[in-house]
Scaffold this motif. Structure first.
Motif, mmCIF file in Angstrom:
data_model
loop_
_atom_site.group_PDB
_atom_site.id
_atom_site.type_symbol
_atom_site.label_atom_id
_atom_site.label_comp_id
_atom_site.label_asym_id
_atom_site.label_seq_id
_atom_site.Cartn_x
_atom_site.Cartn_y
_atom_site.Cartn_z
ATOM 1 N N ASP A 142 -0.658 49.587 -3.816
ATOM 2 C CA ASP A 142 0.568 48.800 -3.933
ATOM 3 C C ASP A 142 0.835 48.000 -2.663
ATOM 4 O OD1 ASP A 142 1.078 49.827 -6.460
ATOM 5 O OD2 ASP A 142 2.478 51.365 -5.743
ATOM 6 N N LEU A 143 0.511 48.597 -1.527
ATOM 7 C CA LEU A 143 0.876 48.016 -0.241
ATOM 8 C C LEU A 143 -0.222 47.179 0.401
ATOM 9 C CD1 LEU A 143 2.689 51.132 1.296
ATOM 10 C CD2 LEU A 143 3.721 49.192 0.115
ATOM 11 N N PHE A 144 -1.493 47.435 0.023
ATOM 12 C CA PHE A 144 -2.612 46.766 0.685
ATOM 13 C C PHE A 144 -3.693 46.396 -0.331
ATOM 14 C CE2 PHE A 144 -0.754 49.827 3.654
ATOM 15 C CZ PHE A 144 -0.465 49.006 4.737
ATOM 16 N N ARG A 145 -4.570 45.475 0.092
ATOM 17 C CA ARG A 145 -5.691 45.068 -0.749
ATOM 18 C C ARG A 145 -6.882 44.723 0.134
ATOM 19 N NH1 ARG A 145 -6.765 39.641 -4.173
ATOM 20 N NH2 ARG A 145 -7.957 40.506 -5.915
ATOM 21 N N GLY A 146 -8.094 44.894 -0.399
ATOM 22 C CA GLY A 146 -9.290 44.511 0.330
ATOM 23 C C GLY A 146 -9.503 45.339 1.581
ATOM 24 N N GLN A 147 -9.967 44.686 2.652
ATOM 25 C CA GLN A 147 -10.276 45.435 3.865
ATOM 26 C C GLN A 147 -9.036 46.082 4.465
ATOM 27 O OE1 GLN A 147 -11.758 43.565 7.598
ATOM 28 N NE2 GLN A 147 -13.544 44.858 7.276
ATOM 29 N N ALA A 148 -7.855 45.460 4.284
ATOM 30 C CA ALA A 148 -6.618 46.081 4.768
ATOM 31 C C ALA A 148 -6.407 47.433 4.097
ATOM 32 C CB ALA A 148 -5.427 45.167 4.495
ATOM 33 N N MET A 149 -6.724 47.517 2.808
ATOM 34 C CA MET A 149 -6.619 48.791 2.106
ATOM 35 C C MET A 149 -7.644 49.786 2.650
ATOM 36 S SD MET A 149 -7.069 49.618 -1.966
ATOM 37 C CE MET A 149 -7.199 51.318 -2.535
ATOM 38 N N GLN A 150 -8.868 49.324 2.893
ATOM 39 C CA GLN A 150 -9.898 50.223 3.393
ATOM 40 C C GLN A 150 -9.541 50.753 4.780
ATOM 41 O OE1 GLN A 150 -13.869 48.850 2.854
ATOM 42 N NE2 GLN A 150 -14.750 50.800 3.447
ATOM 43 N N GLN A 151 -8.968 49.915 5.615
ATOM 44 C CA GLN A 151 -8.574 50.369 6.946
ATOM 45 C C GLN A 151 -7.401 51.356 6.867
ATOM 46 O OE1 GLN A 151 -10.564 49.803 9.513
ATOM 47 N NE2 GLN A 151 -11.775 48.694 7.993
ATOM 48 N N MET A 152 -6.476 51.126 5.932
ATOM 49 C CA MET A 152 -5.384 52.084 5.742
ATOM 50 C C MET A 152 -5.932 53.417 5.264
ATOM 51 S SD MET A 152 -2.174 52.716 5.967
ATOM 52 C CE MET A 152 -0.789 53.636 5.263
ATOM 53 N N LYS A 407 -23.606 45.609 -9.298
ATOM 54 C CA LYS A 407 -24.193 44.311 -8.923
ATOM 55 C C LYS A 407 -23.550 43.757 -7.644
ATOM 56 C CE LYS A 407 -25.291 43.236 -13.746
ATOM 57 N NZ LYS A 407 -25.094 42.306 -14.885
ATOM 58 N N PRO A 408 -23.846 44.370 -6.504
ATOM 59 C CA PRO A 408 -23.165 44.009 -5.253
ATOM 60 C C PRO A 408 -23.328 42.558 -4.846
ATOM 61 C CG PRO A 408 -25.044 45.466 -4.844
ATOM 62 C CD PRO A 408 -24.802 45.480 -6.317
ATOM 63 N N TRP A 409 -24.387 41.908 -5.284
ATOM 64 C CA TRP A 409 -24.595 40.507 -4.909
ATOM 65 C C TRP A 409 -23.573 39.565 -5.550
ATOM 66 C CZ3 TRP A 409 -27.808 43.588 -7.784
ATOM 67 C CH2 TRP A 409 -27.940 43.274 -9.144
ATOM 68 N N LEU A 410 -22.842 40.035 -6.561
ATOM 69 C CA LEU A 410 -21.835 39.201 -7.223
ATOM 70 C C LEU A 410 -20.422 39.485 -6.734
ATOM 71 C CD1 LEU A 410 -23.100 39.397 -10.937
ATOM 72 C CD2 LEU A 410 -23.536 37.599 -9.239
ATOM 73 N N MET A 411 -20.252 40.478 -5.876
ATOM 74 C CA MET A 411 -18.915 40.891 -5.457
ATOM 75 C C MET A 411 -18.465 40.137 -4.206
ATOM 76 S SD MET A 411 -19.155 45.001 -6.083
ATOM 77 C CE MET A 411 -17.410 45.205 -5.757
ATOM 78 N N PRO A 412 -17.136 39.970 -4.030
ATOM 79 C CA PRO A 412 -16.632 39.254 -2.843
ATOM 80 C C PRO A 412 -16.789 40.096 -1.581
ATOM 81 C CG PRO A 412 -14.803 40.159 -4.088
ATOM 82 C CD PRO A 412 -16.037 40.384 -4.923
ATOM 83 N N ASP A 413 -16.762 39.426 -0.462
ATOM 84 C CA ASP A 413 -16.821 40.086 0.841
ATOM 85 C C ASP A 413 -15.399 40.492 1.226
ATOM 86 O OD1 ASP A 413 -17.194 40.932 3.416
ATOM 87 O OD2 ASP A 413 -18.355 39.184 4.052
ATOM 88 N N LEU A 414 -15.150 41.793 1.319
ATOM 89 C CA LEU A 414 -13.808 42.277 1.634
ATOM 90 C C LEU A 414 -13.363 41.888 3.038
ATOM 91 C CD1 LEU A 414 -13.801 45.876 0.092
ATOM 92 C CD2 LEU A 414 -13.240 43.695 -0.971
ATOM 93 N N ARG A 415 -14.300 41.490 3.863
ATOM 94 C CA ARG A 415 -13.949 41.084 5.229
ATOM 95 C C ARG A 415 -13.316 39.702 5.269
ATOM 96 N NH1 ARG A 415 -19.683 41.522 7.856
ATOM 97 N NH2 ARG A 415 -20.121 40.497 5.842
ATOM 98 N N ASP A 416 -13.413 38.968 4.180
ATOM 99 C CA ASP A 416 -12.831 37.624 4.085
ATOM 100 C C ASP A 416 -11.327 37.758 3.886
ATOM 101 O OD1 ASP A 416 -11.978 35.085 3.455
ATOM 102 O OD2 ASP A 416 -13.690 34.625 2.154
ATOM 103 N N LYS A 417 -10.549 37.314 4.835
ATOM 104 C CA LYS A 417 -9.095 37.474 4.758
ATOM 105 C C LYS A 417 -8.507 36.738 3.566
ATOM 106 C CE LYS A 417 -8.365 38.297 9.680
ATOM 107 N NZ LYS A 417 -7.682 37.834 10.923
#
Length: 422
Positions: A142-152, A407-417
């Motif tokens: 609810d509070l985070f998404r992507g790399q922000a979620m992973q860091q939390m 299929k990891p080659w089709l997924m977005p890069d979570l490091r992209d803000k």
């Protein structure tokens, strides 16, 4: 006479992590770390109690060992039920009910008059612990998404991952000063204290406007939405294979360490805690590696490494404590390393049904753990052979899932803000 200024009301709903002050961020990390610890608290501290509970009820230790299966079934059922409910009714109230339920079931175990009642209460511990786990992960999404979620999640697991380290130590120490019921007393009181603390500080994170319909059709729609996503399904299978391996480990080490290697209760608890340290380092390593490499490609690395570790368990079966210990350390490290990437990737596109998505992740994982844990309980655990076969098989399955569904080659890069925005 002028009126004194009113104290501002505490926010009733927050929807992004940016709304949390540094103090509240720390409080949330603590609450969520403990809520995600209720499943380990239902399992790890009680592993050293098996011989004592067996004597108390006059049953073979293998029968008491099977109570882990009761816990995992409770976990699977809890996760089936809570996901759609928390998407429909919010996070705060269901979380507090789950915490209180865990505390009550754990305290009642102390006065269980029979093994059947003991097993049912262990089932409830798993059910309510699972509910808190699902809701906790949904709150993070609810509070985070992507790399922000992973860091939390990495911050949360910095503390949560201590639970399987401290649990066996505390359990073994409590057994040294009193009966096995003391272990349940202490962790039941922990659950009760967490409930009271959450009543004071936990704020709702799912606004009413974003909730699903409380009808059965509306709640089930969340399941249908996430199950149509092949990436989610693949990550669900990947996570299930990893946790099934961990429950194979949990069913193996009590017999392997205490009977084959001749460790006493205190020494066994210490070694299990040492193994859990590898899990802690794995969680932190996963968060660090995700800053440098794409998280989805790291899953491929973890699966290949798991296949190697499983093969070594097979080829070195019958060796001593040191060899088995090194291989278990590697298994737990790899499991922890994938621990923050799986929910982050799986929930990335499912913010509006985070509860249902988190529920399916946990349900599939603990469902697989229940099945394979029961199988492991019936296998010879005097060496690492059968554990190695299970781990190698699960890792091979994970590799197939990576290339056919994730299929990891089709997924977005979570490091992209830009990609990380909600």
């Amino acid at each position: 006479m002028p009126r004194p200024p009113r104290t501002p009301k505490v926010q009733s709903v927050i929807s992004t992590g940016s709304q949390l002050s540094p103090r509240m961020m720390g409080i949330y990390i603590g609450i969520l770390a403990l809520s995600l610890s209720l499943i380990p608290f239902a399992i790890d501290p009680h592993l050293p109690t098996f011989p004592y509970v067996a004597d108390f009820f006059g049953l073979p230790q293998g029968t008491i060992q099977s109570s882990i299966v009761g816990v995992t079934i409770g976990i699977a059922v809890g996760q089936i039920l809570i996901g759609p409910l928390t998407d429909a009714f919010g996070r705060r109230l269901p979380m507090i009910i789950a915490m209180l339920g865990f505390a009550g079931a754990t305290l009642l175990v102390m006065i269980a008059p029979s093994f059947e009642v003991f097993l049912f209460l262990r089932f409830l511990m798993g059910l309510f612990g699972a509910a808190a786990d699902v809701i906790g992960r949904a709150i993070v999404r609810d509070l985070f998404r992507g790399q922000a979620m992973q860091q939390m999640l990495s911050r949360i697991f910095m503390f949560q991952a201590l639970s399987p380290i401290l649990g066996p130590i505390v359990g073994a120490q409590l057994l040294g000063v009193g009966p096995w019921q003391n272990v349940f007393l202490v962790f039941g009181l922990v659950g009760l204290a967490l409930s009271i603390f959450s009543m004071r500080f936990l704020v709702e994170t799912l606004p009413v406007a974003q909730r699903r319909s409380p009808s059965i059709t509306g709640m089930l729609r969340g399941y249908r939405s996430v199950l149509r996503d092949p990436v989610f399904v693949g990550l669900m299978f990947f996570g299930a294979s990893g946790l099934a391996g961990i429950f194979g480990y949990l069913n193996t080490v009590p017999i392997l360490y205490q009977e084959s290697f001749g460790l006493d209760t205190a020494s066994f608890g210490l070694w299990v805690s040492v193994n859990a340290i590898a899990l802690w380092f794995g969680f932190q390593s996963g968060g660090i590696m995700a800053k440098r490499f794409r998280a989805q490609w790291m899953l491929l690395v973890y699966a290949i490494a798991g296949l190697v570790v499983g093969g070594l368990m097979i080829t070195t079966a019958g060796s001593g404590l040191l060899v088995a210990e090194l291989l278990f350390l590697a298994q737990l490290f790899l499991f922890g390393s994938a621990g923050t990437s799986i929910p982050t990737l799986a929930l990335y596109n499912h913010g509006t049904e985070a509860g249902s998505a988190s529920s399916l992740l946990g349900m599939s994982a603990f469902g697989a753990a229940s099945i394979f844990g029961a199988i492991a309980a019936g296998l010879d655990a005097s060496t690492t052979l059968n554990m190695g076969i299970m781990l190698a098989s699960f890792s091979a399955f994970a590799l197939i899932v990576i290339f056919t569904l994730i299929k990891p080659w089709l997924m977005p890069d979570l490091r992209d803000k830009a990609e990380a925005k909600s």
